[in-house]
Design an enzyme around this catalytic site. Structure first.
Site, PDB file in Angstrom:
ATOM      1  N   GLY A 109     -32.764 -26.851 -57.747  1.00 12.08           N
ATOM      2  CA  GLY A 109     -32.213 -27.968 -57.321  1.00 12.08           C
ATOM      3  C   GLY A 109     -31.141 -27.994 -56.402  1.00 12.08           C
ATOM      4  O   GLY A 109     -30.065 -28.851 -56.301  1.00 12.08           O
ATOM      5  N   GLY A 243     -44.592 -30.139 -53.384  1.00  7.55           N
ATOM      6  CA  GLY A 243     -44.666 -30.515 -54.901  1.00  7.55           C
ATOM      7  C   GLY A 243     -45.709 -31.557 -54.967  1.00  7.55           C
ATOM      8  O   GLY A 243     -46.087 -32.096 -55.865  1.00  7.55           O
ATOM      9  N   VAL A 247     -48.095 -27.464 -58.253  1.00 10.68           N
ATOM     10  CA  VAL A 247     -46.813 -26.638 -58.786  1.00 10.68           C
ATOM     11  C   VAL A 247     -46.979 -25.287 -58.432  1.00 10.68           C
ATOM     12  O   VAL A 247     -48.046 -24.739 -59.246  1.00 10.68           O
ATOM     13  CB  VAL A 247     -46.324 -27.181 -60.212  1.00 10.68           C
ATOM     14  N   TYR A 430     -28.604 -25.670 -35.461  1.00  4.19           N
ATOM     15  CA  TYR A 430     -27.806 -26.026 -36.823  1.00  4.19           C
ATOM     16  C   TYR A 430     -26.635 -26.732 -36.652  1.00  4.19           C
ATOM     17  O   TYR A 430     -25.527 -25.989 -35.957  1.00  4.19           O
ATOM     18  CB  TYR A 430     -27.737 -24.775 -37.959  1.00  4.19           C
TER      19      TYR A 430
END
Lengths: 509, 509
Positions: A109, A243, A247, A430
């Site tokens: 997550g 995804g 999977v 970045y």
């Protein structure tokens, strides 16, 4: 992060709140009712509990943190599946296809681009519900081939979980993204994560021997191969597919002997442009440093690696067979030719700036959450471009995104730059933006800053993401960067493998 | 190759002819009439001349050489297009789509797998005719970016042609397949060619910054990027697509400073197994030799690098910034720990075995043609597998393919092995089979040997090709190796980009 630390940190930036926002309790969240009933065969490993649903609503983007702090979990999935085996996972995908339920693969997550949040289907109408497919119960290293130095690892293994299983064999995957603790192998593969090495093996892609992928059209498993030239690489189609095609359930990964020799140092430059030239020379030297991270003045100060007047190039080498001091000395010599001053006593030990940077790198995700709780807008975006364009790109970001921040936030804020990875032909800058938000308007302010940043990247033909993935947040820019015939091919591949369009809808295509 | 040399060479093998077959004259060939008339707009750069049609009938596979020697050019294309610009090339592809004419992209014509020979459509019925699309008039280096060390190069440039254009800038692509003189950048890209480097940058894929591809659905052009994580790589879908998705017209390629420091040597082993272990240890050392080629006893003798009793590991290092003798010494040390004996006086010079091998490597394609003219069956096949399987694979090839050769040819012939490229997790063995053929039966004999070899590779889950491509000859084995869901995705991508199925039909899918 303790409240006291949030306050101390926020004191560095004018315009933030005096007290951090409290973190809401899950019992207080207003979860919408679940509209999905899974069949009895799936229920042993599915949950509609509020902890599970709330915990799988978002990734870890700034907009996710802000919404979570507000207790906004309207986007919660209807159900969370936590299969323990691939067979259980297949049964979930099969059922979801027949029931028109969207399936959002979920590892740790840690997506910062809206990769795990359902925002509606993209073309075929709405789905009847949303299922978050959590892979973290499939976290075993199933097989180790010490001869070839490879390991078959389940996709749901978090970074520390898989390293713990490799360590007794003297091996390591040595893939350490900033999200290491909170992200999984499957997530890294699906998003082409950037890892430990600043050169050479920059992405997880480079460490893949073969993939096993569950698609609605069947299981795809490639041969374990060190290299091949048989048609377009099957693995490269699934790497970065986020995804939408299938999977990933396991992979044979190239692992390595743990390094026994390391050497690192930092080199200071009064001129950022000279530091960029030095970094380019090192990147083109063929020395292949493991670490080659350039911090601009602001980033160096922010991380404690510098005093705010100098840019700092952090250099590190490592080997499992012998000393690397010679290579470090060569790199330092190259940097010196471009005006850099190496920290005294560089060598096999780690320098202060090196440690400071490493510590700041690891703490940044916590820092970000802490700043969000103090009302700051925090946006990090990363890209890559060739050396011939890099100066103009960084100048444009400072100018254009800086102007946007001033206009949107009414203050300069912080706009720092570092290079996370370097190549012979370019680098991956970045950027970190921190600025005071207006309570309640944080999300729209963040959206505007993001849009300004994306526009600058697009104008300079720099990639919309070097290693954060596309997700849903980068879609508008990605759509304008990607060659249209490739988009057509990807859509066709998606339709062939996921004809019902249930897999992570809205991502990539 | 002069006739005398053919005879001398053939004397090494019993059972061959006494005199080489003559090379037929193009005027004596029985070309079928062309069935295709191109429109007037295309005729300025199209030819139906017998030299062009006969010259574009085949690649350079053994079966091609045999058929050419027999004067069999029944598979000749109806017309050869030689566009000078991308606009002309687009007009050819557009017209062919509307006229249902198959388009076979053709670079140097060096395919050894039937990649440029039309053998009928695969599903949608026959085409009205066949056009060979020769790109060699598009052979310019269009742009050089010395800062990023990259060059924009047209796909039709042969190896020496593009190196000649890079040399004045002190740069080199440094991609030297065995076919270097007779193959083009576009061919290398479309087939994922293996090049100069035995480690690290083994395939042309690794040198690509961006591609420009003409597809019937439009032109695909990717951003020039040193690295990216934005979805599946567009370039990786076209790399290895062997002309079925589009025609690569140009690419931004990573080029390099010309090496200023080199060191090489050879190490002998009385045991092949020990030599394999030494090679693995070097491949896993992180030393990244430019050359790391293991020759078994027979291959070492055949190339003049050994006496037939020892296996030989050829090692080479190179750099554009400083001496590489230390790295060579480390590699030699590793090899010594596994029982290897380095040639005396190794170092910055080149050893005799190194030179002998290099010379044999460059001459092999001529040798092959010469042997074919003496009636020999010559089959070379290459593969890759992981270190844990490599011993069993090589033993199986020697046993099973050896038995097949004895049964088919009635003699042992030659069966040699070398490693062309090595990886931390495996290696790419390359096998050479030479045996006496029966006049008139050479092709069926070759087919049988090829089938036996492919069966052994498949059984050991070794790739059907590490760098020779799939073409039409490897199709049966490729179809059984490739994951079926990936095949479905590739077919869908093909239908999206080439809806009329005109591009190189019969290859890959």
């Amino acid at each position: 992060m303790p409240d006291g630390e949030c306050v101390a940190m926020a004191a560095m930036l004018p315009g933030l709140a005096d007290e951090p926002l409290p973190v809401p309790d899950v019992a207080d969240l207003d979860l919408p009712p679940s509209t999905v009933d899974v069949p009895a065969t799936l229920s042993p490993f599915c949950s509609t509990g509020p902890e599970h649903r709330a915990g799988h609503t978002y990734g870890k983007a700034y907009r996710d943190v802000v919404r979570a702090l507000r207790g906004d979990v309207r986007a919660a999935p209807d159900v969370v599946a936590l299969p323990r085996t691939e067979a259980e996972l297949v049964s979930v995908v099969d059922w979801a296809g027949s029931a028109n339920v969207a399936v959002i693969p979920y590892g740790g997550g840690s997506s910062v681009v809206g990769g795990v949040e359902y925002r509606g289907g993209d073309h075929s109408g709405d789905h009847r519900g949303v299922l978050s497919l959590d892979l973290t119960r499939m976290d075993r290293v199933l097989e180790i081939d010490e001869v070839s130095r490879a390991a078959r690892i389940q996709a749901g293994a978090l970074g520390p979980v898989l390293e713990d299983q490799l360590r007794p064999h003297g091996l390591t995957l040595r893939h350490f993204p900033q999200s290491f603790e909170f992200s999984t192998l499957g997530g890294w593969l699906a998003t082409r994560a950037g890892g430990h090495y600043a050169t050479l093996y920059t992405h997880i892609d480079d460490l893949v021997e073969s993939l096993r992928v569950v698609t609605p059209a069947g299981v795809s498993e490639s041969f374990r191969l060190p290299g091949s030239g048989a048609g377009p690489s099957p693995d490269r189609l699934f790497l970065g597919s986020e995804g939408i095609l299938g999977v990933i359930t396991e992979a044979w990964m190239r692992v390595q002997d743990r390094p026994s020799h390391k050497a690192s140092t930092s080199v200071s430059f009064s001129s950022f442009d000279a530091a960029v030239e030095a970094t380019r020379a090192v990147a083109q030297s063929g020395l292949h440093p493991a670490n080659c991270r350039l911090l601009d003045q602001g980033e160096a100060m922010f991380s404690g690696a510098g005093d705010g007047r100098n840019s700092v190039l952090v250099l590190g080498f490592e080997s499992s067979i012998g000393p690397v001091d010679d290579r470090l000395a060569l790199a330092v010599d190259i940097a010196g030719q471009h005006g850099g001053t190496a920290r005294a006593g560089s060598g096999s030990g780690s320098g202060d700036a090196v440690e400071a940077w490493r510590s700041a790198f690891l703490r940044m995700p916590y820092l970000r959450d802490g700043l969000a709780r103090m009302g700051a807008i925090v946006e990090t975006f990363e890209t890559a471009t060739t050396w011939d364009r890099i100066g103009a790109l960084i100048t444009a970001v400072r100018t254009e995104v800086g102007a946007a921040v001033r206009e949107i936030c009414g203050a300069d804020g912080v706009l720092n730059c570092r290079f996370t990875h370097v190549y012979p032909d370019g680098a991956a800058p970045y950027f970190t933006v921190i600025a005071p938000g207006r309570p309640g308007a944080e999300l729209s302010m963040w959206d505007e800053i993001k849009a300004a940043a994306s526009e600058t990247l697009l104008k300079h033909r720099a990639t919309v993401t070097h290693h954060h993935a596309v997700g849903r947040d980068h879609r508008p820019t990605y759509d304008r960067q990607r060659p249209e015939p490739f988009a057509a091919a990807l859509r066709a591949a998606k339709n062939a493998l996921d004809p019902n369009g249930i897999l992570n809808p809205g991502v990539l295509i």
